[in-house]
Design an enzyme around this catalytic site. Structure first.
Site, PDB file in Angstrom:
ATOM      1  N   SER A 129     -14.942  67.962  12.004  1.00 29.86           N
ATOM      2  CA  SER A 129     -14.764  66.854  10.783  1.00 29.86           C
ATOM      3  C   SER A 129     -15.742  66.944   9.881  1.00 29.86           C
ATOM      4  CB  SER A 129     -14.540  65.440  11.047  1.00 29.86           C
ATOM      5  OG  SER A 129     -15.358  64.873  12.119  1.00 29.86           O
ATOM      6  N   HIS A 149     -18.816  58.475  10.700  1.00 26.99           N
ATOM      7  CA  HIS A 149     -18.787  59.407  10.180  1.00 26.99           C
ATOM      8  C   HIS A 149     -19.949  59.421   8.993  1.00 26.99           C
ATOM      9  CE1 HIS A 149     -14.696  60.188  11.750  1.00 26.99           C
ATOM     10  NE2 HIS A 149     -15.154  61.455  11.794  1.00 26.99           N
ATOM     11  N   ASP A 163     -16.742  53.772   7.964  1.00 30.66           N
ATOM     12  CA  ASP A 163     -16.103  53.711   9.037  1.00 30.66           C
ATOM     13  C   ASP A 163     -17.164  53.667  10.094  1.00 30.66           C
ATOM     14  OD1 ASP A 163     -17.188  56.235   9.616  1.00 30.66           O
ATOM     15  OD2 ASP A 163     -15.419  57.249   9.989  1.00 30.66           O
TER      16      ASP A 163
END
Length: 314
Positions: free
Chosen positions: A80, A247, A244
């Site tokens: 990611s 990340h 969040d």
């Protein structure tokens, strides 16, 4: 970064298998895993993408088609973080920042192709490289960002590093320059409670060291992102994390992209004998307003215009 914290469940199982003396630790870690899952969301949204051809001047990205020429093909592999998960705009994504930086400083037409997948482990990167070889020729340059999901999945440190080395070696054998951003420091994620966070930190550091040795042996260039960026995450969490709290944020991605860009630029220009044209501010470089020092909070990020794909006709 992993889509969801599964560190405690896996780690607790590993601890429990060593003896009943660790039963209390196991219960604590399982409880912490339950808490972590309530505060760390799953990654459902697709990260922004702007693959295509980038040129000097910061103009819009040109959608690549077979008739569109390019000088250097850059591919991004990994998890990611390699996709830029958490970014609001394609202009914040590491691959785009690196491609723009190469275009500005080399004057070459840089084709960007993103192969990274959210949630990938070192096993997944091997699959990404396999698929790339099936679809077409290898790139001139590759950037890999991987490691966090190997930690959360409790994949072995040695095997994870070896799988990464195999990918690097395959790319290098076909002539690609390879730069690897090694495992991030999961110990900076305060959403993961202690002592679970300390265990994640320890395993992440071990994996990053193993990755560094393996990548060098395979002919790649490792960049220790965890070691270099962890102090900034600890000092400025409100700036370095996305909404969040897990990340990276756009400024954090910019710092990582800058480190990877410098390593890739040096390796690529040496290979292709490309002259470098230094620019006052590389795309993605964090800039400080008056009154701030390099180690104080970054107040803004200089970005080029949005990466809007331009049809090429045909």
């Amino acid at each position: 970064m992993p889509r969801r914290s599964t560190i405690a469940l896996a780690t607790a199982g590993a601890l429990a298998s060593t003896g009943t003396a660790y039963l209390g630790a196991r219960n604590l870690l399982v409880g912490q895993a339950t808490h972590a899952r309530t505060v760390i969301p799953k990654s459902f949204d697709a990260p922004p993408r702007a693959d295509g051809v980038y040129t000097r001047g910061g103009g819009p990205v040109q959608r690549w088609r077979r008739e569109v020429p390019f000088d250097v093909h850059l591919m991004i592999f990994g998890d990611s973080t390699a996709t830029g998960y958490g970014c609001a705009s394609a202009e914040e994504v590491p691959g785009v920042l690196i491609a723009r930086g190469l275009a500005e400083q080399t004057g070459k037409r840089i084709r960007l192709s993103t192969k990274a997948i959210v949630g990938a482990t070192s096993k997944g990167v091997c699959g990404q490289v396999d698929a790339m070889f099936v679809v077409g020729p290898p790139p001139d340059a590759a950037v890999i960002m991987i490691g966090a999901n190997d930690i959360t999945a409790l994949n072995g440190i040695g095997p994870s590093a070896q799988r990464l080395a195999d990918c690097v070696r395959r790319l290098r054998t076909r002539g690609a320059v390879v730069v690897v951003g090694t495992c991030p420091d999961l110990g900076v994620i305060t959403a993961i409670p202690q002592p679970l966070r300390a265990l994640a930190h320890t395993r992440g550091v071990r994996l990053a060291r193993a990755q560094t040795a393996a990548v060098k042996a395979a002919g790649g260039v490792p960049v220790p992102l965890g070691h270099l960026l962890a102090p900034k995450f600890r000092a400025m969490p409100e700036l370095m994390f996305s909404a969040d709290r897990y990340h990276p944020s756009a400024p954090a991605y910019a710092l990582a992209a800058d480190l990877l860009f410098l390593a890739l630029r040096d390796a690529l220009t040496e290979k292709l004998d490309i002259p470098i044209h230094e620019t006052p501010s590389r795309p993605g470089t964090a800039t400080l307003e008056p009154g701030h020092t390099r180690h104080s909070m970054m107040s803004r990020l200089r970005r080029p215009r949005p990466a809007r794909a331009v049809p090429t006709g045909g």
